[in-house]
Motif scaffolding. Structure first.
Motif, PDB file in Angstrom:
ATOM      1  N   TYR A 180       0.873  -1.092   0.146  1.00  0.00           N
ATOM      2  CA  TYR A 180       0.102   0.012  -0.038  1.00  0.00           C
ATOM      3  C   TYR A 180       1.067   1.458   0.047  1.00  0.00           C
ATOM      4  N   LYS A 181       1.817   1.331   0.944  1.00  0.00           N
ATOM      5  CA  LYS A 181       2.686   2.449   1.204  1.00  0.00           C
ATOM      6  C   LYS A 181       3.710   2.585  -0.056  1.00  0.00           C
ATOM      7  N   GLY A 182       4.291   1.586  -0.669  1.00  0.00           N
ATOM      8  CA  GLY A 182       5.279   1.814  -1.760  1.00  0.00           C
ATOM      9  C   GLY A 182       4.628   1.871  -2.838  1.00  0.00           C
ATOM     10  N   TYR A 183       3.783   1.118  -3.206  1.00  0.00           N
ATOM     11  CA  TYR A 183       3.129   0.928  -4.562  1.00  0.00           C
ATOM     12  C   TYR A 183       1.918   1.569  -4.699  1.00  0.00           C
ATOM     13  N   LEU A 184       0.982   1.577  -3.947  1.00  0.00           N
ATOM     14  CA  LEU A 184      -0.236   2.203  -4.122  1.00  0.00           C
ATOM     15  C   LEU A 184      -0.523   3.781  -3.808  1.00  0.00           C
TER      16      LEU A 184
ATOM     17  N   PRO B  75       9.251   2.196  -3.500  1.00  0.00           N
ATOM     18  CA  PRO B  75       9.724   2.806  -4.301  1.00  0.00           C
ATOM     19  C   PRO B  75       8.936   3.808  -4.791  1.00  0.00           C
ATOM     20  N   GLY B  76       7.939   4.225  -3.907  1.00  0.00           N
ATOM     21  CA  GLY B  76       7.421   5.680  -4.371  1.00  0.00           C
ATOM     22  C   GLY B  76       6.806   5.689  -5.713  1.00  0.00           C
TER      23      GLY B  76
ATOM     24  N   ALA C 173      -1.304  -0.094 -10.594  1.00  0.00           N
ATOM     25  CA  ALA C 173      -2.718  -0.518 -10.555  1.00  0.00           C
ATOM     26  C   ALA C 173      -2.820  -1.765  -9.581  1.00  0.00           C
ATOM     27  N   LEU C 174      -3.898  -1.737  -9.101  1.00  0.00           N
ATOM     28  CA  LEU C 174      -4.110  -3.003  -8.191  1.00  0.00           C
ATOM     29  C   LEU C 174      -3.650  -4.351  -8.331  1.00  0.00           C
ATOM     30  N   PHE C 175      -3.985  -4.720  -9.636  1.00  0.00           N
ATOM     31  CA  PHE C 175      -3.774  -5.933  -9.784  1.00  0.00           C
ATOM     32  C   PHE C 175      -2.269  -6.123 -10.151  1.00  0.00           C
ATOM     33  N   LYS C 176      -1.537  -5.282 -10.255  1.00  0.00           N
ATOM     34  CA  LYS C 176      -0.140  -5.189 -10.481  1.00  0.00           C
ATOM     35  C   LYS C 176       0.644  -5.427  -8.973  1.00  0.00           C
TER      36      LYS C 176
ATOM     37  N   PHE D 107     -12.893  -5.986   1.528  1.00  0.00           N
ATOM     38  CA  PHE D 107     -11.842  -5.067   1.954  1.00  0.00           C
ATOM     39  C   PHE D 107     -10.664  -5.945   2.594  1.00  0.00           C
ATOM     40  N   GLN D 108     -11.045  -6.828   3.180  1.00  0.00           N
ATOM     41  CA  GLN D 108     -10.055  -7.633   4.087  1.00  0.00           C
ATOM     42  C   GLN D 108      -9.159  -8.389   3.353  1.00  0.00           C
ATOM     43  N   ASN D 109      -9.899  -8.757   2.124  1.00  0.00           N
ATOM     44  CA  ASN D 109      -9.140  -9.547   0.977  1.00  0.00           C
ATOM     45  C   ASN D 109      -7.847  -8.882   0.543  1.00  0.00           C
ATOM     46  N   TYR D 110      -7.708  -7.446   0.606  1.00  0.00           N
ATOM     47  CA  TYR D 110      -6.781  -6.589   0.016  1.00  0.00           C
ATOM     48  C   TYR D 110      -5.782  -6.219   1.051  1.00  0.00           C
ATOM     49  N   THR D 111      -5.946  -6.943   2.366  1.00  0.00           N
ATOM     50  CA  THR D 111      -5.211  -6.494   3.658  1.00  0.00           C
ATOM     51  C   THR D 111      -4.317  -7.746   3.911  1.00  0.00           C
ATOM     52  N   ASP D 112      -3.775  -7.746   4.921  1.00  0.00           N
ATOM     53  CA  ASP D 112      -3.168  -8.879   5.366  1.00  0.00           C
ATOM     54  C   ASP D 112      -3.968 -10.063   5.867  1.00  0.00           C
ATOM     55  N   TRP D 113      -5.222  -9.865   5.856  1.00  0.00           N
ATOM     56  CA  TRP D 113      -6.116 -10.863   6.233  1.00  0.00           C
ATOM     57  C   TRP D 113      -6.348 -11.730   5.027  1.00  0.00           C
ATOM     58  N   GLY D 114      -5.985 -11.295   3.701  1.00  0.00           N
ATOM     59  CA  GLY D 114      -6.018 -11.871   2.372  1.00  0.00           C
ATOM     60  C   GLY D 114      -4.672 -12.599   2.417  1.00  0.00           C
TER      61      GLY D 114
END
Ligand code: BGC
Length: 391
Positions: free
Chosen positions: A159-163, A169-170, A174-177, A229-236
């Motif tokens: 989330y922090k580095g790629y979204l 790397p700032g 895209a989410l799928f990537k 929502f959880q699917n996209y977090t560490d729950w996923g």
């Protein structure tokens, strides 16, 4: 409350945030390039580790989570810093000499700059480089360590580095990537597990698992939204890993209580008690998360992080007490919890937020590079003493 004698009571740190002078790490270069506050000597843990370990001992802590800095060990492609490896061995020996269980993280957000320059985890050979690193770790520490954490919070990193793009790397991809990188991180965990696993050790990773609930009253839709929502977090990440028998226990970093809605997606303001960073304090959630994880994975649980930014140390004692009460409740419900590691032992370099947020049981004077105990340090010691079974 009563906790077994074997319970791991301790605190957690990560290499880049405390060691200082990690010049070969991508974060070091990121700070310079973006004119950010620099980590610099941080807490000088690299040199002053005997002092910090002595504090652990004074505080009756019997476990300590620290990470190894990949970039320090492997500063250039195919170059291994044997001196640094031996230095880490000395830190581990010092912990053991003081009867403190070292819990080692292998990757806590930072990459060697040489790899970061070649697309980091996206590089087609990144897993091969990771494998080389893990083999080296096995050679030096394979017999030494009982508890390994391969990765820290894959989803926060993505989330922090790629979204959001606020960490190296700032990027804003895209989410799928981003999910493709997540796959790679999961493979990295699996690889490290296979390389390091012995009969004696316990291997997992540290997942950032929040207590999420619907933020509105129409529960069928609310629950569905929480699941998505959880699917996209560490729950996923947990869901992907739990069937693979590549987890001996589950490491939980518990910080957040999220109310999931449609717009905005998340809100965090139910209790109206906040840390210095405006994060809601919600101790009730730790038992719920532990129970949910146990229901899903049926593995013992280690709280690998839990803490708050509280410069004045006004809220930390009660925060610790209430979260430990939550663990006691979960254990009474039959959830096997093997330990609690407070984040953090020392105020440290809080990534993009620099040195301002103060998460430590020890207060850091960054001018003099010395640390001293806060009131909560002694409070935590009392908790350890009074709640541990003696026989
Ligand atoms: C991370 C730490 C960080 C802490 C407080 C956790 O998500 O693992 O590196 O300092 O949160 O923000």
């Amino acid at each position: 409350m009563s906790f077994p004698k074997s319970f791991l009571w301790g605190s957690a740190t990560s290499a880049y945030q405390v060691e200082g002078n990690n010049r070969f790490s991508d974060w070091w270069h990121w700070e310079i390039k973006n004119k950010k506050e620099q980590s610099g000597r941080a807490c000088d843990f690299w040199n002053q580790y005997p002092i910090y370990i002595d504090y652990l001992k004074q505080g009756r802590q019997n476990a300590f989570r620290l990470s190894l800095e990949w970039a320090r060990i492997n500063p250039e492609k195919n170059i291994w810093n044997e001196k640094a490896l031996r230095h880490y061995l000395k830190i581990i020996e010092e912990l053991k000499k003081n009867k403190i269980e070292p819990i080692i993280t292998l990757w806590h957000f930072t990459l060697p700059e040489w790899l970061a320059q070649k697309d980091g985890w996206l590089n087609k050979d990144s897993l091969k480089h990771w494998q080389d690193y893990i083999e080296k770790i096995k050679e030096y520490f394979g017999q030494e360590i009982r508890y390994w954490l391969t990765l820290n919070e894959p989803s926060i990193y993505l989330y922090k580095g790629y979204l959001e793009g606020n960490w190296p790397p700032g990027k804003k991809i895209a989410l799928f990537k981003a999910l493709r990188i997540r796959r790679k991180l999961i493979q990295a965990h699996q690889l490290a597990y296979q390389i390091l696993k012995t009969k004696q050790n316990q291997i997992s990773l540290a997942l950032n698992l929040s207590f999420d609930e619907p933020g509105f009253k129409f529960y069928p839709l609310g629950n569905l939204l929480v699941k998505i929502f959880q699917n996209y977090t560490d729950w996923g990440v947990l869901a992907e890993l739990k069937n693979k028998e590549l987890l001996d226990f589950i490491g939980i970093n518990y910080y957040f209580h999220n109310l999931i809605k449609i717009n905005p997606l998340i809100s965090r303001k139910k209790n109206k008690i906040f840390s210095d960073l405006g994060w809601e304090i919600y101790p009730q959630g730790i038992a719920k998360v532990a129970e949910q994880v146990y229901r899903l994975a049926k593995k013992p649980i280690l709280i690998t992080e839990n803490g708050l930014a509280d410069k004045k140390d006004e809220k930390r004692p009660k925060f610790i007490q209430d979260h430990i009460l939550g663990l006691d409740q979960a254990m009474k419900q039959g959830v096997p919890i093997i330990g609690y590691l407070h984040w953090s032992l020392i105020d440290n370099f809080e990534w993009a937020l620099g040195k301002e947020p103060r998460f430590g049981l020890l207060e850091m004077d960054y001018e003099k590079i010395t640390a001293k105990p806060r009131q909560s340090f002694w409070f935590y010691k009392k908790i350890v003493e009074s709640y541990t079974e003696r026989v």
